[in-house]
Design a protein around this motif. Structure first.
Motif, short mmCIF file in Angstrom:
data_model
loop_
_atom_site.label_atom_id
_atom_site.label_comp_id
_atom_site.label_asym_id
_atom_site.label_seq_id
_atom_site.Cartn_x
_atom_site.Cartn_y
_atom_site.Cartn_z
N GLU A 1 -4.44 0.73 -1.36
CA GLU A 1 -5.04 0.92 -0.04
C GLU A 1 -6.49 0.42 -0.06
O GLU A 1 -7.33 0.96 -0.77
CB GLU A 1 -4.97 2.40 0.35
N HIS B 1 -4.06 -4.00 -10.91
CA HIS B 1 -3.24 -2.79 -10.92
C HIS B 1 -1.81 -3.10 -11.37
O HIS B 1 -1.18 -2.31 -12.10
CB HIS B 1 -3.24 -2.15 -9.53
N GLU C 1 -8.01 -6.65 -7.24
CA GLU C 1 -7.73 -5.28 -7.63
C GLU C 1 -6.22 -5.00 -7.62
O GLU C 1 -5.71 -4.31 -8.52
CB GLU C 1 -8.45 -4.31 -6.69
N SER D 1 -2.30 8.71 -5.22
CA SER D 1 -3.37 8.15 -6.04
C SER D 1 -2.79 7.28 -7.15
O SER D 1 -1.64 7.44 -7.56
CB SER D 1 -4.22 9.26 -6.65
N PHE E 1 -11.34 4.04 -9.75
CA PHE E 1 -10.16 3.36 -9.24
C PHE E 1 -8.92 4.26 -9.33
O PHE E 1 -8.05 4.23 -8.46
CB PHE E 1 -9.95 2.08 -10.06
N GLU F 1 0.83 -1.19 0.00
CA GLU F 1 0.00 0.00 0.00
C GLU F 1 0.88 1.25 0.00
O GLU F 1 1.95 1.27 0.62
CB GLU F 1 -0.90 0.02 1.24
N PHE G 1 -7.47 -2.28 -1.35
CA PHE G 1 -7.75 -3.05 -2.55
C PHE G 1 -7.97 -4.52 -2.21
O PHE G 1 -7.32 -5.06 -1.31
CB PHE G 1 -6.57 -2.98 -3.54
N GLU H 1 -8.50 7.30 -8.78
CA GLU H 1 -8.36 8.31 -7.73
C GLU H 1 -8.16 7.70 -6.35
O GLU H 1 -7.99 8.43 -5.37
CB GLU H 1 -9.59 9.22 -7.73
N ARG H 2 -8.17 6.39 -6.26
CA ARG H 2 -7.92 5.74 -4.97
C ARG H 2 -6.42 5.70 -4.69
O ARG H 2 -5.59 5.76 -5.60
CB ARG H 2 -8.50 4.32 -4.98
N ASN H 3 -6.07 5.61 -3.41
CA ASN H 3 -4.66 5.50 -3.04
C ASN H 3 -4.13 4.11 -3.43
O ASN H 3 -4.85 3.11 -3.36
CB ASN H 3 -4.46 5.72 -1.55
#
Length: 262
Positions: free
Chosen positions: A146, A156, A152, A100, A139, A95, A148, A141-143
């Motif tokens: 973190e 990524h 996911e 982002s 997705f 993480e 996930f 804009e998510r960190n």
């Protein structure tokens, strides 16, 4: 055409009296357009090979060479290895709170290519790849990683591979923790890259299920820190049916014989 060459690679972990040799003379060559599967039991050193190529500081190379297109990989820093064209999809992605996905991806692309990608083209490419990986647009804009799910995180990793376009991709147990649908989606992402013909893939796995989606050109059996058998895709089917027991037994007997001679 890129070529990753590993010759007589020896790697240990720990220091001094606590040092333990994990890799015991690995020889492997991966070329653009080839997919190599490394299969073996737990604790055989498969992930150690992946992280040693990538430059993880936990692992100490005690012998042998790793070159990419004739250049000494072991003399490079981690970021230099990435810029040279090496990519590692991690088994356990970490993480990165406060960063982002969109910023992470563009920063990575800028670092590797030496200049920032044109924003309009970049946004279009990211959106297209996310859609192919069946990732929601939010997705981005998510960190990073973190909160996930396992699926996911692995999507990524493949998204990074698709956008960064490495010469050689090392996929460390990308299939672990994936359900059937996520495995299919991730595999399709890898196959799209393979079909472009410009990447060499080193796929590390315990099981054959991912190889039903990603057909390897070569299969290498990894036991006790070295490659003990090689073959085509049919070798994976043999391992599915018979397991690793025979290779482990042969490796133990060989180690015992070498110990006796010493």
């Amino acid at each position: 055409m890129s070529v990753l060459e590993i010759r007589d690679l020896h790697v240990s972990v720990g220091e001094g009296d606590d040092a333990k040799e994990i890799l015991r003379g690995v020889d492997l060559t991966v070329r653009s357009g080839e997919t190599h599967a490394i299969m073996g039991p737990n604790g055989s050193g498969k992930s150690t090979l992946a992280y040693s190529i990538a430059g993880h500081p936990k692992y100490t190379v005690t012998g042998g060479t790793v070159t990419l297109d004739g250049e000494d990989v072991l003399a490079m820093t981690v970021d230099e290895r990435a810029r040279a064209g090496l990519f590692l999809a991690m088994q356990y992605p970490v993480e990165v709170p406060g960063v982002s996905v969109s910023n992470f991806l563009r920063t990575a692309a800028t670092a590797i290519k030496g200049e920032a990608p044109k924003l309009r083209t970049w946004v279009k490419d990211v959106k297209a790849e996310m859609e192919l990986l069946e990732m929601d647009s939010a997705f981005a804009e998510r960190n990073v990683n973190e909160g996930f799910s396992g699926g996911e995180k692995k999507r990524h990793e493949i998204l990074q591979m698709r956008l960064l376009k490495p010469a050689i991709a090392i996929l460390d147990e990308t299939d672990s923790g994936l359900d059937v649908d996520a495995l299919r989606i991730v595999s399709e992402g890898v196959n799209r890259t393979r079909e472009e013909g410009e990447i060499g893939v080193l796929l590390i796995t315990h099981y054959t299920r991912i190889l039903r989606y990603i057909k390897p050109d070569f299969v290498h059996v990894f036991v006790a820190g070295k490659v003990v058998a090689e073959g085509g895709a049919e070798l994976a089917d043999q391992l599915e049916n018979e397991g690793y027991a025979a290779y482990v037994k042969d490796s133990n007997e060989l180690a015992a014989a070498e110990g006796a001679r010493a």
